[in-house]
Design a protein around this motif. Structure first.
Motif, PDB file in Angstrom:
ATOM      1  N   ASN A 236       0.776  -8.394  32.542  1.00  0.00           N
ATOM      2  CA  ASN A 236       1.678  -8.913  31.520  1.00  0.00           C
ATOM      3  C   ASN A 236       1.270 -10.300  31.049  1.00  0.00           C
ATOM      4  O   ASN A 236       1.483 -10.664  29.899  1.00  0.00           O
ATOM      5  N   LEU A 257      -0.474   1.777  28.419  1.00  0.00           N
ATOM      6  CA  LEU A 257       0.535   1.331  27.458  1.00  0.00           C
ATOM      7  C   LEU A 257       0.804  -0.166  27.598  1.00  0.00           C
ATOM      8  O   LEU A 257       0.889  -0.900  26.604  1.00  0.00           O
ATOM      9  N   ALA A 258       0.884  -0.648  28.835  1.00  0.00           N
ATOM     10  CA  ALA A 258       1.186  -2.056  29.085  1.00  0.00           C
ATOM     11  C   ALA A 258       0.044  -2.957  28.633  1.00  0.00           C
ATOM     12  O   ALA A 258       0.266  -3.980  27.979  1.00  0.00           O
ATOM     13  N   CYS A 260      -2.387  -2.342  26.454  1.00  0.00           N
ATOM     14  CA  CYS A 260      -2.600  -2.287  25.007  1.00  0.00           C
ATOM     15  C   CYS A 260      -1.508  -3.044  24.251  1.00  0.00           C
ATOM     16  O   CYS A 260      -1.771  -3.634  23.202  1.00  0.00           O
ATOM     17  N   ALA A 261      -0.293  -3.021  24.789  1.00  0.00           N
ATOM     18  CA  ALA A 261       0.787  -3.775  24.155  1.00  0.00           C
ATOM     19  C   ALA A 261       0.526  -5.264  24.274  1.00  0.00           C
ATOM     20  O   ALA A 261       0.878  -6.046  23.389  1.00  0.00           O
ATOM     21  N   ARG A 262      -0.110  -5.662  25.382  1.00  0.00           N
ATOM     22  CA  ARG A 262      -0.416  -7.082  25.592  1.00  0.00           C
ATOM     23  C   ARG A 262      -1.621  -7.517  24.776  1.00  0.00           C
ATOM     24  O   ARG A 262      -1.660  -8.612  24.223  1.00  0.00           O
ATOM     25  N   GLY A 264      -4.372  -5.497  22.094  1.00  0.00           N
ATOM     26  CA  GLY A 264      -4.819  -4.248  21.485  1.00  0.00           C
ATOM     27  C   GLY A 264      -6.297  -3.975  21.633  1.00  0.00           C
ATOM     28  O   GLY A 264      -6.732  -2.822  21.504  1.00  0.00           O
ATOM     29  N   ASP A 279       1.959   6.618  21.242  1.00  0.00           N
ATOM     30  CA  ASP A 279       2.658   5.430  21.748  1.00  0.00           C
ATOM     31  C   ASP A 279       1.670   4.345  22.167  1.00  0.00           C
ATOM     32  O   ASP A 279       1.869   3.160  21.887  1.00  0.00           O
ATOM     33  N   ALA A 283       1.174   0.731  20.220  1.00  0.00           N
ATOM     34  CA  ALA A 283       1.264  -0.539  20.940  1.00  0.00           C
ATOM     35  C   ALA A 283       0.013  -1.378  20.707  1.00  0.00           C
ATOM     36  O   ALA A 283       0.087  -2.604  20.545  1.00  0.00           O
ATOM     37  N   ALA A 286      -0.241  -2.728  16.973  1.00  0.00           N
ATOM     38  CA  ALA A 286       0.805  -3.712  16.676  1.00  0.00           C
ATOM     39  C   ALA A 286       0.350  -5.127  17.061  1.00  0.00           C
ATOM     40  O   ALA A 286       0.739  -6.107  16.439  1.00  0.00           O
ATOM     41  N   SER A 287      -0.498  -5.208  18.113  1.00  0.00           N
ATOM     42  CA  SER A 287      -0.982  -6.526  18.529  1.00  0.00           C
ATOM     43  C   SER A 287      -2.366  -6.826  17.961  1.00  0.00           C
ATOM     44  O   SER A 287      -2.754  -7.991  17.837  1.00  0.00           O
ATOM     45  N   SER A 312      -0.316  -5.495  10.851  1.00  0.00           N
ATOM     46  CA  SER A 312      -0.890  -6.488  11.762  1.00  0.00           C
ATOM     47  C   SER A 312      -2.164  -7.112  11.200  1.00  0.00           C
ATOM     48  O   SER A 312      -2.396  -8.318  11.350  1.00  0.00           O
TER      49      SER A 312
END
Length: 633
Positions: A236, A257-258, A260-262, A264, A279, A283, A286-287, A312
């Motif tokens: 994170n 998922l975690a 890639c959300a942090r 990309g 999903d 994620a 979006a970043s 983005s």
């Protein structure tokens, strides 16, 4: 003879000693103990055993020399503390009265923390003494009592000096999670110093807290490397932990998922199957919108995914499928983020005038990427110039001579647009003034005729004040330019001595200029009043008043005393401003005009009855008062 050097002996060697003489020769004794401190024992029963300098010199080289000092010296706090400063071991030879003295032990340890090694066991259990030693030398932690090795504050002071001091802390403290987390914030390497089988390192709650404080702690927690929760918490704050995860964890969807959300960019690192997971891809884009390139072909044709990517990063439109490049909604989302992305839209959308306007409104340089037909559209060109004047570089010769387009370009980016302005407009004084007002650095690039124009120079100075010092000499002497320099730069020149108005304005804006004037001008009442009016409005009033020459201050107070019929001391109590006002502004004012808070308003009105506005406002500005005097008195 007190001593002699035998033949064939080094003349620099210590001479042979004649005890009867040496015992009375102080310089010789000092020379002896500096070379051979052990010989101080020869003078134990002499007066030198009480000589501070002799004993201190001997103790500097040999702490045991203190044993040969007199009883008084061994019991002297100052002397023994000075010995400890050079030789900490001297503390063990101090008098018995000192070894039990708290103040002395504290002072000795403060001067030399290493002296703590020679204190009695009772002092090693004294927190006050231990703190003096450990806070200055982390190595002393190993010598404190067992109880103090569990003192969190004491151990922290040692560890902040050197992390390895943690090894000397008590076992209980080394397994105290809250204490270790406190240290971890300041010493990230602290967990490496604990044995891998330490109980605290096996605790999952501690591991979670540790990676929250410092994600790098994940690498120092081998027993939790396979723990999903700990790994997720570490990623994170530090996504690159993903590279070091076990294969089993990297294959989990929640991990992909975690990460890639942090960040990309990690979409290209996750297993291939997740690149077709909507999903996970959503994620990632979006970043980092360009992560769309790493998505599966199916998802690059998914409008929701592509819209998120273009939102983005507009350039992600290039990675979209051909069908979505024709989609107006997707293209609008892309140009809203980056106008230059219009070049990746389908040709039918590149011909869309509305979309082109949106593109150049977001990025003026996108105008150069439009198809030729739309580049000739004056409305689009004007919008591009308003966004970024440097877009004028791609304009046609006719557009570069269009005053409206050039004006818009100069107002948005004067320095970038000026080189591309048509020559006939560069020779237009109004355009040159506009350009210089937007960016003073353009002054260096305009034609020589305008560089000699005071109005153009003043326009340039608005945005580039330092330009004043590089102006032509003739402009630096221009009255309007000089007035600007006085107001904005506190400028002063010796030439002001020939121009009273400029000199007065220079003093008004910067009272320190008053001292630069010759004495025959400094004694002029108008200049004194200008300094004093500034002083009354300034917090540093006293400093301004001190600028007035002392002889002038004496004359002002003396004259004010004569006019008011009061002693000079009482005149001084009035203050220099009021005293000078009575003498200079209007000497014939009645006494009642000098009383109360309305003094300035009454003074202004009396000095200039015509200036009712200044009187009603209680004017204290020197220019308003002095202007009235010059006009009406």
């Amino acid at each position: 003879m007190p001593f002699f050097t035998p033949p064939n002996q080094d003349p620099n060697a210590l001479p042979l000693l004649d005890l009867d003489c040496a015992s009375f020769d102080r310089e010789l004794v000092l020379r002896i103990v500096r070379r051979e401190p052990q010989l101080i024992s020869l003078f134990r029963a002499t007066r030198f055993s009480a000589d501070r300098e002799v004993l201190l010199e001997a103790t500097k080289l040999d702490p045991a020399s203190l044993l040969h000092a007199s009883h008084e010296l061994r019991g002297s706090k100052d002397f023994v503390a000075a010995c400890c400063e050079h030789q900490p071991a001297a503390l063990q030879h101090a008098g018995e009265n000192l070894k039990g003295d708290l103040d002395f032990i504290r002072e000795a340890v403060k001067r030399s923390p290493a002296a703590f090694a020679y204190v009695d066991e009772t002092w090693r259990a004294c927190r006050e003494i231990a703190w003096e030693a450990v806070s200055r030398n982390h190595g002393m932690l190993k010598l404190v009592s067992a109880d103090l090795k569990g003192d969190a504050e004491l151990v922290r002071a040692a560890v902040l000096q050197a992390s390895r001091a943690l090894a000397d802390a008590s076992t209980a403290l080394r397994n105290d999670g809250a204490f270790l987390l406190t240290l971890l914030r300041e010493r990230p390497e602290i967990l490496k110093l604990l044995p891998s089988d330490a109980p605290i390192l096996q605790c999952k709650e501690f591991a979670l807290d540790a990676v929250t404080v410092d994600a790098a702690s994940y690498f120092d927690l081998p027993s939790h490397r396979d723990d999903f929760d700990v790994a997720l918490r570490a990623m994170n704050s530090r996504p690159d932990v993903f590279y070091y995860l076990p294969e089993a964890l990297r294959a989990r969807r929640e991990v992909a998922l975690a990460v890639c959300a942090r960040d990309g960019t990690f979409l290209e690192e996750v297993p291939q199957s997740f690149r077709d997971d909507k999903d996970v891809v959503l994620a990632a884009v979006a970043s980092y919108g360009l992560a769309l390139w790493d998505a599966s072909r199916r998802l690059r044709d998914d409008k929701e995914v592509v819209l998120a990517a273009c939102r983005s990063c507009g350039q992600a439109l290039e990675a979209a499928s051909d069908s979505l490049k024709r989609d107006r909604d997707v293209a609008r989302e892309a140009v809203a983020n980056d106008g230059s992305s219009i070049v990746h839209a389908h040709m039918t959308l590149q011909l869309d005038r509305e979309l082109a306007l949106e593109a150049v409104a977001q990025n003026g340089k996108a105008w150069s990427l439009l198809i030729p037909l739309l580049k000739l559209d004056r409305t689009i060109a004007l919008r591009a110039m308003k966004t970024d004047g440097e877009a004028l570089a791609d304009a046609t010769k006719r557009m570069r001579a269009d005053e409206a387009l050039v004006t818009a370009a100069l107002e948005s980016n004067a320095l970038g647009a000026w080189p591309y302005v048509a020559k006939e407009l560069q020779e237009d004084r109004r355009i040159a003034c506009l350009a210089c007002r937007q960016d003073g650095h353009i002054y260096e690039h305009i034609c020589p005729e305008f560089q000699a124009d005071p109005d153009v120079a003043l326009a340039a100075l608005e945005t580039c004040p330092s330009l004043f010092y590089s102006l032509p000499e003739a402009l630096q002497r221009d009255r309007a330019v000089l007035r600007w320099a006085i107001r904005n730069l506190g400028y002063y020149s010796a030439d002001f001595e020939d121009d009273v108005d400029l000199a007065l304005e220079a003093v008004e804006h910067c009272p320190a200029n008053y001292k630069k004037l010759p004495y025959h001008i400094r004694k002029n009442g108008f200049f004194i009043q200008a300094v004093l009016c500034k002083a009354t409005a300034d917090a540093a009033a006293k400093d301004c008043e001190d600028l007035v020459d002392r002889p002038l201050r004496k004359r002002i107070f003396k004259r004010a005393a004569e006019l008011a019929g009061i002693p000079v001391d009482e005149a001084r109590e009035l203050g220099l401003w009021e005293a000078h006002a009575r003498v200079f502004m209007y000497p014939s004012l009645e006494a009642k005009a000098f009383e109360g808070e309305g003094f300035r308003a009454e003074l202004t009105y009396a000095a200039c009855p015509h200036c009712t506005e200044a009187a009603n406002a209680g004017a204290s500005d020197s220019r308003s008062i002095l202007a009235c005097l010059r006009d009406h008195q």
